[in-house]
Design a protein around this motif. Structure first.
Motif, mmCIF file in Angstrom:
data_model
loop_
_atom_site.group_PDB
_atom_site.id
_atom_site.type_symbol
_atom_site.label_atom_id
_atom_site.label_comp_id
_atom_site.label_asym_id
_atom_site.label_seq_id
_atom_site.Cartn_x
_atom_site.Cartn_y
_atom_site.Cartn_z
ATOM 1 N N ARG A 225 0.835 -1.204 0.000
ATOM 2 C CA ARG A 225 0.000 0.000 0.000
ATOM 3 C C ARG A 225 0.875 1.263 0.000
ATOM 4 O O ARG A 225 0.602 2.211 -0.740
ATOM 5 N N MET A 226 1.922 1.264 0.826
ATOM 6 C CA MET A 226 2.808 2.430 0.882
ATOM 7 C C MET A 226 3.534 2.621 -0.445
ATOM 8 O O MET A 226 3.690 3.757 -0.922
ATOM 9 N N ALA A 227 3.974 1.520 -1.052
ATOM 10 C CA ALA A 227 4.670 1.612 -2.338
ATOM 11 C C ALA A 227 3.731 2.111 -3.441
ATOM 12 O O ALA A 227 4.124 2.946 -4.270
ATOM 13 N N MET B 126 8.254 8.621 -13.502
ATOM 14 C CA MET B 126 7.768 7.257 -13.730
ATOM 15 C C MET B 126 8.866 6.269 -13.336
ATOM 16 O O MET B 126 9.697 5.866 -14.151
ATOM 17 N N VAL B 127 8.886 5.885 -12.077
ATOM 18 C CA VAL B 127 9.917 4.990 -11.543
ATOM 19 C C VAL B 127 9.258 3.723 -10.992
ATOM 20 O O VAL B 127 8.536 3.789 -9.993
ATOM 21 N N PRO B 128 9.487 2.565 -11.608
ATOM 22 C CA PRO B 128 8.932 1.316 -11.072
ATOM 23 C C PRO B 128 9.503 1.022 -9.683
ATOM 24 O O PRO B 128 10.710 1.177 -9.446
ATOM 25 N N ILE B 129 8.637 0.615 -8.776
ATOM 26 C CA ILE B 129 9.046 0.298 -7.404
ATOM 27 C C ILE B 129 8.971 -1.213 -7.201
ATOM 28 O O ILE B 129 7.913 -1.818 -7.373
ATOM 29 N N ALA B 130 10.100 -1.815 -6.845
ATOM 30 C CA ALA B 130 10.138 -3.249 -6.573
ATOM 31 C C ALA B 130 9.720 -3.500 -5.126
ATOM 32 O O ALA B 130 10.221 -2.850 -4.203
ATOM 33 N N VAL B 131 8.799 -4.443 -4.934
ATOM 34 C CA VAL B 131 8.286 -4.787 -3.611
ATOM 35 C C VAL B 131 8.519 -6.266 -3.365
ATOM 36 O O VAL B 131 8.103 -7.107 -4.162
ATOM 37 N N ASN C 75 -5.060 3.731 -7.847
ATOM 38 C CA ASN C 75 -5.052 4.190 -9.234
ATOM 39 C C ASN C 75 -3.641 4.162 -9.822
ATOM 40 O O ASN C 75 -3.202 5.099 -10.487
ATOM 41 N N VAL C 76 -2.938 3.074 -9.545
ATOM 42 C CA VAL C 76 -1.557 2.911 -10.026
ATOM 43 C C VAL C 76 -1.520 1.754 -11.018
ATOM 44 O O VAL C 76 -2.005 0.651 -10.721
ATOM 45 N N GLY C 77 -0.963 1.997 -12.182
ATOM 46 C CA GLY C 77 -0.844 0.939 -13.178
ATOM 47 C C GLY C 77 0.097 -0.152 -12.712
ATOM 48 O O GLY C 77 1.114 0.137 -12.069
ATOM 49 N N PRO C 78 -0.200 -1.434 -13.010
ATOM 50 C CA PRO C 78 0.650 -2.543 -12.582
ATOM 51 C C PRO C 78 2.097 -2.423 -13.040
ATOM 52 O O PRO C 78 3.002 -2.956 -12.400
ATOM 53 N N GLY C 79 2.333 -1.683 -14.149
ATOM 54 C CA GLY C 79 3.690 -1.537 -14.661
ATOM 55 C C GLY C 79 4.600 -0.712 -13.770
ATOM 56 O O GLY C 79 5.820 -0.695 -13.968
ATOM 57 N N LEU C 80 4.022 -0.030 -12.774
ATOM 58 C CA LEU C 80 4.841 0.766 -11.853
ATOM 59 C C LEU C 80 5.231 -0.014 -10.598
ATOM 60 O O LEU C 80 5.902 0.521 -9.719
ATOM 61 N N ILE C 81 4.798 -1.258 -10.508
ATOM 62 C CA ILE C 81 5.151 -2.096 -9.368
ATOM 63 C C ILE C 81 5.829 -3.369 -9.880
ATOM 64 O O ILE C 81 5.324 -4.050 -10.773
ATOM 65 N N ASP C 82 6.992 -3.654 -9.298
ATOM 66 C CA ASP C 82 7.776 -4.841 -9.654
ATOM 67 C C ASP C 82 7.697 -5.806 -8.466
ATOM 68 O O ASP C 82 8.211 -5.525 -7.388
ATOM 69 N N ILE C 83 7.025 -6.942 -8.647
ATOM 70 C CA ILE C 83 6.852 -7.919 -7.570
ATOM 71 C C ILE C 83 8.076 -8.831 -7.526
ATOM 72 O O ILE C 83 8.374 -9.533 -8.493
ATOM 73 N N GLU C 84 8.777 -8.828 -6.390
ATOM 74 C CA GLU C 84 9.966 -9.660 -6.229
ATOM 75 C C GLU C 84 9.644 -10.873 -5.363
ATOM 76 O O GLU C 84 9.195 -10.735 -4.232
ATOM 77 N N ILE C 85 9.877 -12.061 -5.917
ATOM 78 C CA ILE C 85 9.735 -13.299 -5.152
ATOM 79 C C ILE C 85 11.043 -14.065 -5.263
ATOM 80 O O ILE C 85 11.745 -13.970 -6.267
ATOM 81 N N THR C 86 11.376 -14.824 -4.231
ATOM 82 C CA THR C 86 12.667 -15.505 -4.221
ATOM 83 C C THR C 86 12.630 -16.786 -5.043
ATOM 84 O O THR C 86 11.567 -17.376 -5.274
ATOM 85 N N GLU C 87 13.805 -17.206 -5.436
ATOM 86 C CA GLU C 87 13.945 -18.441 -6.203
ATOM 87 C C GLU C 87 13.386 -19.637 -5.430
ATOM 88 O O GLU C 87 12.713 -20.501 -5.999
ATOM 89 N N SER C 88 13.642 -19.709 -4.116
ATOM 90 C CA SER C 88 13.161 -20.836 -3.319
ATOM 91 C C SER C 88 11.636 -20.854 -3.249
ATOM 92 O O SER C 88 11.022 -21.922 -3.240
#
Length: 540
Positions: free
Chosen positions: A342-344, A357-362, A386-399
Motif C-alpha cells: 500500500r505504501m509503495a 515514472m519509476v517502477p518500485i520493486a516490492v 489508481n496505479v498501473g501494474p507496470g509501476l510495481i515490480d513484484i519480487e519473489i525468491t527463487e526458493s
C-alpha cells in the motif's frame, strides 16, 4: 364380508401410507441435519421404493461430503511434505490451553528444533532432496528422540479432520516452517527428562543420512521451555522456546538450551516489539526507503527497491533484521506485506503525478505469496491507489518459486497478464531448475549479493555470474546484480553486459524525498557521465 372387503384394503392402504409418511419423515430429518451441518447423522431409511432410492442417493451424497470435508481439513492441518501436523495445529493447541487455564490442566513443555546446515542440502540437492531429508529427520526425532511410532503421536484432529477442542494427552510433533519442528509434551516433565530427550534427538540427527544416493550430515539447535519457566501463558511457550533455540544456535549450534531468567529480558523485549509492530502496521506508521537500480551502461535510473523501515516513537530506528523476524514468528507477515504494498503504491502514484515514472520493486514473503488469491489482492491494491501494474515490480525468491511451481505459475500469470513486472530475487543461492524457470512468466533475474561479493576474489563465482547473464539473455530476461559495492564489481558486470545494478556504490536506501534530490543531483552533475557516482552518505 362386504365390510371386510372394504376395511382390509383401506387398512393396507393406511398402513402403506403411514409407512411411506414415516419414511419420508425420517428422510426429512436426515436432510435437515445435513442442512445444519450434521453430516454424521445416519440416513435411517431402508425400503425398496422410490423413497428408498432417494435415501440411497442421500447416503452417497453424505459420504461424498464427508470425504471432501476430511480432505479439506487434512490439507488445512497437515504438512504436505512430512505428513505431520502443521503450524496451525500448534497455534490451536496453545490457544486452547490458554483459554482453558483455570478450568482444565493443560501443562506441558515445548521444544523448538531448528536444523543446522539444511540450506546447504537444499542448495546442493534441490528441494526434492531437501524434502526427503525432512521426512527422514521427522522419523528420527519421533523414533530416536522419544522411542515412539507415528501412530503413537497425537494429530489433534477428529475423524473428520477437524481440530479437537480438548488438550492433547499424547505427544504432539509438528513441522512448524521450513526446517523447523515443534514438539509439545503434555504433562509434567523434569529438567533431566527433557534434557535426555533433547540429547537423544541430537544423537539421532547427527547420524549420517542417505539422500539421493549421497551421505549427508546435519545438526540441530533445540530450545526448550515450560509453562513454569518464564510465563503462565501457554502461548508464550513458543516464543520462549524459540528464543532459547536461537541462544543455542548462537552458542555454537548442535546443542540444546533451556529458557531461563537470563533470556527473560529478550522475551519481554520481543513481546513488546510484537505489540508495537502490530499497532504500527495497523496505523501505517512504518515507512519505506528506496534503493536505486541503474542501467549498467548508461547509469540512468531504471527503478528502485522498496525497503521497510520502522522508527519507534520511543526507541528510535529498529532494524528490519529485528522486527521482520518477529513478524514472521507471530504471523504478521501477510499484514506487513500488505502494508508495504500500500505504501509503495501510494508513493508510485505521487511520483507519477509529478512526472517521475519509476517502477518500485516490492518484496513479497513466502507466507504472503502462498495465499491463493494473492495476485488479485495485489492488483486490487494497485487499483485502489489508481496505479498501473507496470509501476510495481513484484519480487519473489527463487526458493519460493520452486516450492510449488504450478501454483506459483498460476499467480504469476495473473500478474503478468495485468501488466505487472515480476523479478526472481536471490537467484544463484538455491537449487536452480532452469527448465522449470524457463516456463514461468517473469521479467527479471536478480543475481544474489553473495555471488557479487565474490567477483574479483573467486573465478568460479565469476564464471557462474557470467553464465547467469548469458542464460538469462538467451531466454529473454533482464538481469539485475544486487549488492554492488566495489568499482571492480561494477567493471566486471558492465563488461559482461549485466543490464542493471543495485548497491551502495551507487546509492544507499533513502527516503522518497532524498531519492528525488539524489536524482536531481545526478541529473545536474552527471548528464553525460561515463563512470559511476561516488558512494553517497547513507540516508537514515
Amino acid at each position: 364380508m362386504i365390510a371386510l372387503s372394504i376395511l382390509i384394503p383401506a387398512a393396507i392402504t393406511n398402513f402403506a401410507a403411514n409407512k411411506l409418511t414415516g419414511t419420508i419423515r425420517e428422510l426429512n430429518k436426515s436432510t435437515d441435519a445435513i442442512a445444519q451441518g450434521d453430516f454424521d447423522k445416519p440416513v435411517n431409511v431402508d425400503c425398496a421404493c422410490e423413497v428408498g432410492n432417494l435415501a440411497d442417493s442421500f447416503r452417497a451424497m453424505v459420504n461424498r461430503l464427508n470425504s471432501n470435508i476430511v480432505r479439506i481439513n487434512t490439507l488445512a492441518y497437515t504438512d504436505a511434505v512430512t505428513g505431520l501436523p502443521n503450524r496451525a495445529v500448534i497455534g490451536h493447541v496453545l490457544d486452547l490451553a490458554a483459554q482453558m487455564r483455570g478450568r482444565a490442566e493443560c501443562k506441558g513443555a515445548l521444544m523448538f528444533i531448528d536444523l543446522d546446515g539444511f540450506k546447504r542440502v537444499n542448495d546442493t540437492h534441490g528441494h526434492e532432496g531437501g524434502d526427503e531429508l525432512l521426512r527422514q529427520v521427522s522419523s528420527r526425532i519421533i523414533e530416536g528422540g522419544f522411542n515412539l511410532t507415528r501412530d503413537q503421536i497425537e494429530n489433534c484432529t477428529t475423524a473428520f479432520g477437524e481440530l479437537r477442542q480438548t488438550c492433547p494427552e499424547r505427544l504432539v510433533f509438528a513441522r512448524f516452517a521450513g526446517d523447523e519442528f515443534v514438539v509439545l509434551m503434555p504433562g509434567d516433565h523434569s529438567v533431566s527428562s527433557l534434557a535426555e530427550h533433547a540429547n537423544d534427538i541430537l544423537k539421532a540427527i547427527n547420524r549420517p543420512f542417505m539422500v539421493c544416493g549421497n551421505e549427508l550430515r546435519i545438526g540441530a539447535s533445540i530450545g526448550i521451555a515450560q509453562v513454569t519457566t518464564g510465563s503462565d501463558d501457554p502461548r508464550q511457550l513458543l516464543i520462549n522456546a524459540d528464543i532459547a533455540m536461537y541462544s543455542a544456535k548462537e552458542s555454537g549450534k548442535n546443542q540444546y538450551r533451556f529458557f531461563d531468567e537470563s533470556l527473560k529480558f529478550i522475551a519481554n523485549e520481543r513481546n513488546q516489539i510484537e505489540i508495537d509492530l502490530r499497532k504500527a502496521i495497523e496505523q501505517e506508521k512504518l515507512s519505506l526507503h528506496y534503493q536505486p537500480k541503474v542501467n549498467t551502461q548508461t547509469l540512468e535510473i531504471t527503478g528502485v527497491e522498496a525497503l521497510v523501515r520502522w522508527e519507534h516513537p520511543e526507541n528510535g530506528w529498529i532494524p528490519p533484521s529485528k522486527f521482520v523476524g518477529i513478524a514472521e514468528q507471530c504471523g504478521l507477515m501477510p499484514a506487513l506485506g500488505t502494508c508495504i504494498l500500500r505504501m509503495a503504491a501510494r508513493q508510485a502514484g505521487i511520483w507519477r503525478d509529478s512526472g517521475m515514472m519509476v517502477p518500485i520493486a516490492v518484496n513479497v514473503s513466502a507466507v504472503q505469496f502462498e495465499r491463493p488469491d494473492i495476485a488479485n489482492e495485489i492488483l486490487s491494491t494497485l487499483e485502489q491507489f489508481n496505479v498501473g501494474p507496470g509501476l510495481i515490480d513484484i519480487e519473489i525468491t527463487e526458493s519460493m518459486v520452486m516450492s510449488d511451481i504450478e501454483a506459483t505459475k498460476l499467480r504469476m500469470e495473473i500478474l503478468r497478464e495485468a501488466g505487472a513486472l515480476i523479478s526472481i530475487d536471490d537467484f544463484g543461492t538455491g537449487y536452480s531448475n532452469l527448465y522449470k524457470l524457463s516456463h514461468l512468466p517473469f521479467n527479471v533475474l536478480k543475481i544474489d549479493k553473495s555471488l557479487v561479493d565474490d567477483i574479483d576474489h573467486n573465478s568460479k563465482s565469476e564464471a557462474i555470474v557470467t553464465a547467469i547473464i548469458q542464460m538469462a539473455h538467451s531466454l529473454g530476461y533482464q538481469v539485475v546484480a544486487e549488492g554492488v559495492e566495489m568499482q571492480k564489481q561494477y567493471d566486471f558486470l558492465k563488461k559482461n553486459r549485466c543490464d542493471q545494478i543495485q548497491g551502495y556504490l551507487f546509492g544507499y536506501p533513502m527516503s522518497a524525498q532524498a531519492l528525488v534530490e539524489w536524482i536531481d543531483h545526478r541529473t545536474s552533475y552527471h548528464d553525460s557521465m561515463s563512470k559511476p557516482v561516488k558512494r553517497m552518505t547513507r540516508v537514515a
